[in-house]
Design a protein around this motif. Structure first.
Motif, PDB file in Angstrom:
ATOM      1  N   TYR A 156       0.817  -1.206   0.000  1.00  0.00           N
ATOM      2  CA  TYR A 156       0.000   0.000   0.000  1.00  0.00           C
ATOM      3  C   TYR A 156       0.856   1.263   0.000  1.00  0.00           C
ATOM      4  O   TYR A 156       0.520   2.257  -0.653  1.00  0.00           O
ATOM      5  CB  TYR A 156      -0.982  -0.023   1.169  1.00  0.00           C
ATOM      6  CG  TYR A 156      -2.159  -0.912   0.863  1.00  0.00           C
ATOM      7  CD1 TYR A 156      -3.039  -0.577  -0.161  1.00  0.00           C
ATOM      8  CD2 TYR A 156      -2.366  -2.095   1.545  1.00  0.00           C
ATOM      9  CE1 TYR A 156      -4.100  -1.398  -0.488  1.00  0.00           C
ATOM     10  CE2 TYR A 156      -3.426  -2.926   1.227  1.00  0.00           C
ATOM     11  CZ  TYR A 156      -4.292  -2.575   0.206  1.00  0.00           C
ATOM     12  OH  TYR A 156      -5.338  -3.388  -0.133  1.00  0.00           O
ATOM     13  N   THR A 157       1.960   1.232   0.707  1.00  0.00           N
ATOM     14  CA  THR A 157       2.875   2.372   0.703  1.00  0.00           C
ATOM     15  C   THR A 157       3.426   2.601  -0.707  1.00  0.00           C
ATOM     16  O   THR A 157       3.523   3.747  -1.176  1.00  0.00           O
ATOM     17  CB  THR A 157       4.034   2.125   1.685  1.00  0.00           C
ATOM     18  OG1 THR A 157       3.504   1.947   3.001  1.00  0.00           O
ATOM     19  CG2 THR A 157       4.997   3.301   1.697  1.00  0.00           C
ATOM     20  N   LEU A 158       3.756   1.512  -1.389  1.00  0.00           N
ATOM     21  CA  LEU A 158       4.253   1.616  -2.762  1.00  0.00           C
ATOM     22  C   LEU A 158       3.192   2.198  -3.692  1.00  0.00           C
ATOM     23  O   LEU A 158       3.480   3.061  -4.534  1.00  0.00           O
ATOM     24  CB  LEU A 158       4.684   0.233  -3.261  1.00  0.00           C
ATOM     25  CG  LEU A 158       5.188   0.147  -4.706  1.00  0.00           C
ATOM     26  CD1 LEU A 158       6.400   1.045  -4.913  1.00  0.00           C
ATOM     27  CD2 LEU A 158       5.527  -1.300  -5.063  1.00  0.00           C
ATOM     28  N   SER A 159       1.951   1.754  -3.529  1.00  0.00           N
ATOM     29  CA  SER A 159       0.879   2.274  -4.383  1.00  0.00           C
ATOM     30  C   SER A 159       0.654   3.768  -4.133  1.00  0.00           C
ATOM     31  O   SER A 159       0.416   4.542  -5.074  1.00  0.00           O
ATOM     32  CB  SER A 159      -0.412   1.492  -4.161  1.00  0.00           C
ATOM     33  OG  SER A 159      -0.912   1.669  -2.857  1.00  0.00           O
ATOM     34  N   LEU A 160       0.740   4.192  -2.869  1.00  0.00           N
ATOM     35  CA  LEU A 160       0.599   5.616  -2.552  1.00  0.00           C
ATOM     36  C   LEU A 160       1.701   6.434  -3.218  1.00  0.00           C
ATOM     37  O   LEU A 160       1.454   7.508  -3.771  1.00  0.00           O
ATOM     38  CB  LEU A 160       0.634   5.821  -1.041  1.00  0.00           C
ATOM     39  CG  LEU A 160      -0.556   5.315  -0.233  1.00  0.00           C
ATOM     40  CD1 LEU A 160      -0.277   5.433   1.255  1.00  0.00           C
ATOM     41  CD2 LEU A 160      -1.822   6.069  -0.600  1.00  0.00           C
ATOM     42  N   ASN A 161       2.916   5.899  -3.170  1.00  0.00           N
ATOM     43  CA  ASN A 161       4.047   6.597  -3.797  1.00  0.00           C
ATOM     44  C   ASN A 161       3.842   6.728  -5.303  1.00  0.00           C
ATOM     45  O   ASN A 161       4.116   7.773  -5.894  1.00  0.00           O
ATOM     46  CB  ASN A 161       5.348   5.847  -3.515  1.00  0.00           C
ATOM     47  CG  ASN A 161       5.788   5.970  -2.069  1.00  0.00           C
ATOM     48  OD1 ASN A 161       5.368   6.887  -1.368  1.00  0.00           O
ATOM     49  ND2 ASN A 161       6.624   5.054  -1.611  1.00  0.00           N
ATOM     50  N   GLN A 162       3.351   5.656  -5.935  1.00  0.00           N
ATOM     51  CA  GLN A 162       3.154   5.683  -7.386  1.00  0.00           C
ATOM     52  C   GLN A 162       2.019   6.619  -7.785  1.00  0.00           C
ATOM     53  O   GLN A 162       2.050   7.235  -8.853  1.00  0.00           O
ATOM     54  CB  GLN A 162       2.902   4.273  -7.913  1.00  0.00           C
ATOM     55  CG  GLN A 162       4.131   3.371  -7.823  1.00  0.00           C
ATOM     56  CD  GLN A 162       4.013   2.110  -8.657  1.00  0.00           C
ATOM     57  OE1 GLN A 162       3.101   1.945  -9.443  1.00  0.00           O
ATOM     58  NE2 GLN A 162       4.947   1.198  -8.463  1.00  0.00           N
ATOM     59  N   LEU A 163       1.021   6.733  -6.927  1.00  0.00           N
ATOM     60  CA  LEU A 163      -0.100   7.630  -7.197  1.00  0.00           C
ATOM     61  C   LEU A 163       0.202   9.075  -6.797  1.00  0.00           C
ATOM     62  O   LEU A 163      -0.497  10.002  -7.211  1.00  0.00           O
ATOM     63  CB  LEU A 163      -1.346   7.159  -6.442  1.00  0.00           C
ATOM     64  CG  LEU A 163      -1.995   5.866  -6.949  1.00  0.00           C
ATOM     65  CD1 LEU A 163      -2.978   5.329  -5.910  1.00  0.00           C
ATOM     66  CD2 LEU A 163      -2.697   6.103  -8.285  1.00  0.00           C
ATOM     67  N   GLY A 164       1.240   9.253  -5.973  1.00  0.00           N
ATOM     68  CA  GLY A 164       1.595  10.587  -5.502  1.00  0.00           C
ATOM     69  C   GLY A 164       0.587  11.153  -4.524  1.00  0.00           C
ATOM     70  O   GLY A 164       0.347  12.363  -4.500  1.00  0.00           O
ATOM     71  N   ALA A 185      -2.194  -0.202   8.581  1.00  0.00           N
ATOM     72  CA  ALA A 185      -0.802   0.092   8.921  1.00  0.00           C
ATOM     73  C   ALA A 185      -0.206   1.151   7.993  1.00  0.00           C
ATOM     74  O   ALA A 185       0.701   1.891   8.381  1.00  0.00           O
ATOM     75  CB  ALA A 185       0.040  -1.179   8.869  1.00  0.00           C
ATOM     76  N   ALA A 186      -0.724   1.233   6.766  1.00  0.00           N
ATOM     77  CA  ALA A 186      -0.260   2.254   5.822  1.00  0.00           C
ATOM     78  C   ALA A 186      -0.908   3.605   6.096  1.00  0.00           C
ATOM     79  O   ALA A 186      -0.553   4.605   5.473  1.00  0.00           O
ATOM     80  CB  ALA A 186      -0.558   1.822   4.393  1.00  0.00           C
ATOM     81  N   GLY A 187      -1.869   3.639   7.036  1.00  0.00           N
ATOM     82  CA  GLY A 187      -2.532   4.879   7.403  1.00  0.00           C
ATOM     83  C   GLY A 187      -3.819   5.149   6.658  1.00  0.00           C
ATOM     84  O   GLY A 187      -4.368   6.257   6.727  1.00  0.00           O
ATOM     85  N   CYS A 188      -4.326   4.145   5.947  1.00  0.00           N
ATOM     86  CA  CYS A 188      -5.502   4.320   5.100  1.00  0.00           C
ATOM     87  C   CYS A 188      -6.797   3.894   5.805  1.00  0.00           C
ATOM     88  O   CYS A 188      -6.786   3.028   6.681  1.00  0.00           O
ATOM     89  CB  CYS A 188      -5.371   3.476   3.828  1.00  0.00           C
ATOM     90  SG  CYS A 188      -3.872   3.785   2.871  1.00  0.00           S
ATOM     91  N   ASP A 189      -7.902   4.497   5.385  1.00  0.00           N
ATOM     92  CA  ASP A 189      -9.222   3.980   5.737  1.00  0.00           C
ATOM     93  C   ASP A 189      -9.471   2.731   4.903  1.00  0.00           C
ATOM     94  O   ASP A 189      -9.067   2.662   3.727  1.00  0.00           O
ATOM     95  CB  ASP A 189     -10.316   5.007   5.426  1.00  0.00           C
ATOM     96  CG  ASP A 189     -10.312   6.185   6.388  1.00  0.00           C
ATOM     97  OD1 ASP A 189      -9.732   6.053   7.489  1.00  0.00           O
ATOM     98  OD2 ASP A 189     -10.885   7.228   6.040  1.00  0.00           O
ATOM     99  N   VAL A 190     -10.150   1.749   5.508  1.00  0.00           N
ATOM    100  CA  VAL A 190     -10.382   0.477   4.819  1.00  0.00           C
ATOM    101  C   VAL A 190     -11.861   0.106   4.886  1.00  0.00           C
ATOM    102  O   VAL A 190     -12.483   0.193   5.947  1.00  0.00           O
ATOM    103  CB  VAL A 190      -9.542  -0.662   5.446  1.00  0.00           C
ATOM    104  CG1 VAL A 190      -9.785  -1.984   4.706  1.00  0.00           C
ATOM    105  CG2 VAL A 190      -8.057  -0.312   5.431  1.00  0.00           C
TER     106      VAL A 190
END
Length: 218
Positions: A156-164, A185-190
């Motif tokens: 999820y951290t990687l996806s956030l980085n790719q999406l900016g 854990a990535a800080g996202c709502d689920v």
């Protein structure tokens, strides 16, 4: 916690786990694993998969090998599994209720969408292509893109980085304990998608629970 009849806020991007969350592939994957074990003379109940759904492939196969009391060559086992899984996908694969309408709504609304899966790239690509979904996703993260798998948040951290984008700007959809834990854990709502195969999973950290994507319009 969001009430089940309450609409969640708008986000800039929507991140979806694949198996079980977007499509009905979890029972099919469990059955393919069971059938692959059969090549080694073991009869394993495919429901064994309920206990490790959403975990990394090494954890999943290790769980089946222990239950089957076998220690096969993994590349060979994977070939048996792939043969059975691809056949089941071709015969029985379906999108979960309301998923296509919701994805199309998000894209029409200018939202970014991503797949964040623990499955191998070939599995994810096969499913996206079979259902004509490939063009709907701006980012696709699979098993091969990370070194630490769910419940670790790396995917999820990687996806956030790719999406900016920041974690607060995205909403995650998951159907397993490992997936929910990774998103949180990535800080996202689920949002947790509930189906017959994940009843034993602890999804309590989700902000909303759905059995049909139409519920996201409520």
């Amino acid at each position: 916690m969001t009430n089940q009849g309450e609409k969640v806020k708008e986000y800039k991007a929507y991140l979806f786990d694949m198996d079980g969350t977007l499509v009905n592939s979890e029972p099919l994957k469990g059955l393919a694993l069971s059938l692959a074990c059969g090549h080694y003379g073991s009869d394993v109940d495919f429901n064994v998969y309920k206990g490790v759904m959403g975990e990394s492939w090494s954890v999943v196969t290790g769980h089946f090998f222990k239950d089957a009391e076998i220690n096969p060559d993994l590349p060979e086992f994977n070939q048996f599994f792939r043969g059975h899984y691809e056949k089941l996908l071709s015969e029985k694969l379906e999108l979960n209720r309301g998923a296509l309408d919701y994805l199309l709504h998000l894209k029409r609304s200018g939202r970014k969408c991503a797949v964040v899966s623990s499955a191998a790239t070939w599995m994810v690509n096969s499913i996206l292509a079979a259902l004509g979904l490939t063009e709907l996703f701006d980012v696709v993260i699979t098993q091969e893109h990370v070194t630490r798998h769910k419940p670790d948040p790396e995917a999820y951290t990687l996806s956030l980085n790719q999406l900016g984008l920041k974690a607060s700007e995205v909403l995650v959809f998951e159907d397993s304990n490992a997936g929910v834990e990774a998103g949180v854990a990535a800080g996202c709502d689920v949002v947790a998608f509930i189906h017959e195969f994940n009843r034993n999973n602890d999804l309590s950290k989700a902000i909303k629970f759905i059995v049909d994507y139409d519920e996201m319009f409520v």
